[in-house]
Design an enzyme around this catalytic site. Sequence first.
Site, PDB file in Angstrom:
ATOM      1  CE1 TYR A 255      14.413  -2.763  31.181  1.00 50.02           C
ATOM      2  CE2 TYR A 255      13.848  -0.465  30.776  1.00 50.02           C
ATOM      3  CZ  TYR A 255      13.630  -1.466  31.472  1.00 50.02           C
ATOM      4  OH  TYR A 255      12.392  -1.916  31.757  1.00 50.02           O
TER       5      TYR A 255
ATOM      6  NE  ARG B 297      17.919   0.096  38.175  1.00 46.47           N
ATOM      7  CZ  ARG B 297      16.520   0.546  38.231  1.00 46.47           C
ATOM      8  NH1 ARG B 297      15.906   0.176  39.395  1.00 46.47           N
ATOM      9  NH2 ARG B 297      16.138   1.478  37.383  1.00 46.47           N
TER      10      ARG B 297
ATOM     11  NE  ARG C  12      19.458 -17.815  17.536  1.00 48.86           N
ATOM     12  CZ  ARG C  12      19.404 -18.907  18.573  1.00 48.86           C
ATOM     13  NH1 ARG C  12      20.242 -19.863  18.477  1.00 48.86           N
ATOM     14  NH2 ARG C  12      18.428 -18.806  19.443  1.00 48.86           N
TER      15      ARG C  12
ATOM     16  CE  LYS D 259      15.280  -0.051  34.171  1.00 49.03           C
ATOM     17  NZ  LYS D 259      13.523  -0.576  34.210  1.00 49.03           N
TER      18      LYS D 259
ATOM     19  CD  GLU E 169       9.395  -6.066  40.028  1.00 47.42           C
ATOM     20  OE1 GLU E 169       9.737  -4.447  40.726  1.00 47.42           O
ATOM     21  OE2 GLU E 169       9.959  -6.616  39.665  1.00 47.42           O
TER      22      GLU E 169
ATOM     23  CG  LEU F 118      14.360  -2.983  38.723  1.00 47.61           C
ATOM     24  CD1 LEU F 118      15.492  -3.974  38.169  1.00 47.61           C
ATOM     25  CD2 LEU F 118      13.739  -2.109  37.817  1.00 47.61           C
TER      26      LEU F 118
HETATM   27  N1  PMP Z   1      10.109  -2.874  38.972  1.00 44.79           N
HETATM   28  C1  PMP Z   1      10.074  -3.081  37.532  1.00 44.79           C
HETATM   29  C2  PMP Z   1       9.654  -4.532  37.081  1.00 44.79           C
HETATM   30  C3  PMP Z   1      10.314  -1.932  36.556  1.00 44.79           C
HETATM   31  O1  PMP Z   1      10.234  -2.284  35.212  1.00 44.79           O
HETATM   32  C4  PMP Z   1      10.750  -0.771  37.113  1.00 44.79           C
HETATM   33  C5  PMP Z   1      10.717   0.368  36.236  1.00 44.79           C
HETATM   34  N2  PMP Z   1      11.572   0.049  35.220  1.00 44.79           N
HETATM   35  C6  PMP Z   1      10.460  -0.553  38.416  1.00 44.79           C
HETATM   36  C7  PMP Z   1      10.396  -1.570  39.165  1.00 44.79           C
HETATM   37  C8  PMP Z   1      11.030   0.948  38.950  1.00 44.79           C
HETATM   38  O2  PMP Z   1      12.153   1.151  39.035  1.00 44.79           O
HETATM   39  P1  PMP Z   1      12.678   2.591  38.959  1.00 44.79           P
HETATM   40  O3  PMP Z   1      12.155   3.431  40.170  1.00 44.79           O
HETATM   41  O4  PMP Z   1      14.152   2.514  39.124  1.00 44.79           O
HETATM   42  O5  PMP Z   1      12.162   3.056  37.576  1.00 44.79           O
END
Ligand code: PMP
Length: 284
Positions: A33, A52, A100, A147, A179, A204
């Site tokens: 997503y 991305r 499945r 993601k 993070e 991410l």
């Molecule tokens: N890390 C994680 C685990 C996230 O879910 C997100 C946002 N979806 C981010 C970092 C931040 O990424 P972005 O700045 O691209 O939203």
Amino acid sequence: MSRTVYVNGDFLPEADAKISVFDRGFLFADAVYEVSAVIGGKLVDNAAHLARLDRSLKELGMASPGTGEEITALQRELIAQNDLDEGLVYLQVTRGAADRDFGYPKDAAPSLVMFTQARTVTDNPTAETGISVVTVPEIRWQRRDIKTVGLLAACMAKETAKAAGAGDAWFVEDGYVTEGSSNNAFIVKTDGTLVTRQLSTEILHGITRKAVIALCEREGITLEERPFTPEEAYEAAEAFSTSASAFVMPVVKIDDRILSNGAPGPVAAKLRTLYVEMARELAE
Ligand code: PMP
């Protein structure tokens, strides 16, 4: 008021928007997503989000549901149909529906779902007070650079934060912060240097993180890309997190340690202002 949602070629009232029970997004979290912010009806840094998305799809050998231009046109149509001035556009891509089986199906067509959320992203009152965070053990999988919609560990972390009266959770692995549960984590050392973990498969690759780093370069703010411990964060002058939905969010407490007298610090506040200015200017 019912939203209009996009599902595989159709713009539908949300109650009529449906996906197969055999969709692999539902059965296996076999889906990725993106979230782009909308300001003044325009998309913020959307090309970077779509780049991305492309990377996430390639890493999983998943077919793309359309070209960048096609997807952008659908996002704009959805914004228009929902009369969205400020908020978020979510874009969910799954490998599609198939009987499945763990193995990837050969002939499934990817599913594309998009929906909007109206919310104030620029004048977010939470950014005025900042949030507290709690540290939690890193229990997510090892490809956090993709993601995916496999977000249950993040939901659990947010629930842990909520139960502790905090606004968010920061994951800690091998003694170092990876993070935030849905954002990238930064600290500001007492000498004004920013620290954020370097890019790898462990986090991410945040689009907002990248934009904030570019702002730091422009403003002459020194940045170190390296892991930091919760203990280093406790001693920091300030902290903040970055994401497409919260932009730059000041963090004023980490576990039991209050930072910058419990109010957003000057560096976080300035970066938020600069980011919102830039987002307004470059939204398209
Ligand atoms: N890390 C994680 C685990 C996230 O879910 C997100 C946002 N979806 C981010 C970092 C931040 O990424 P972005 O700045 O691209 O939203």
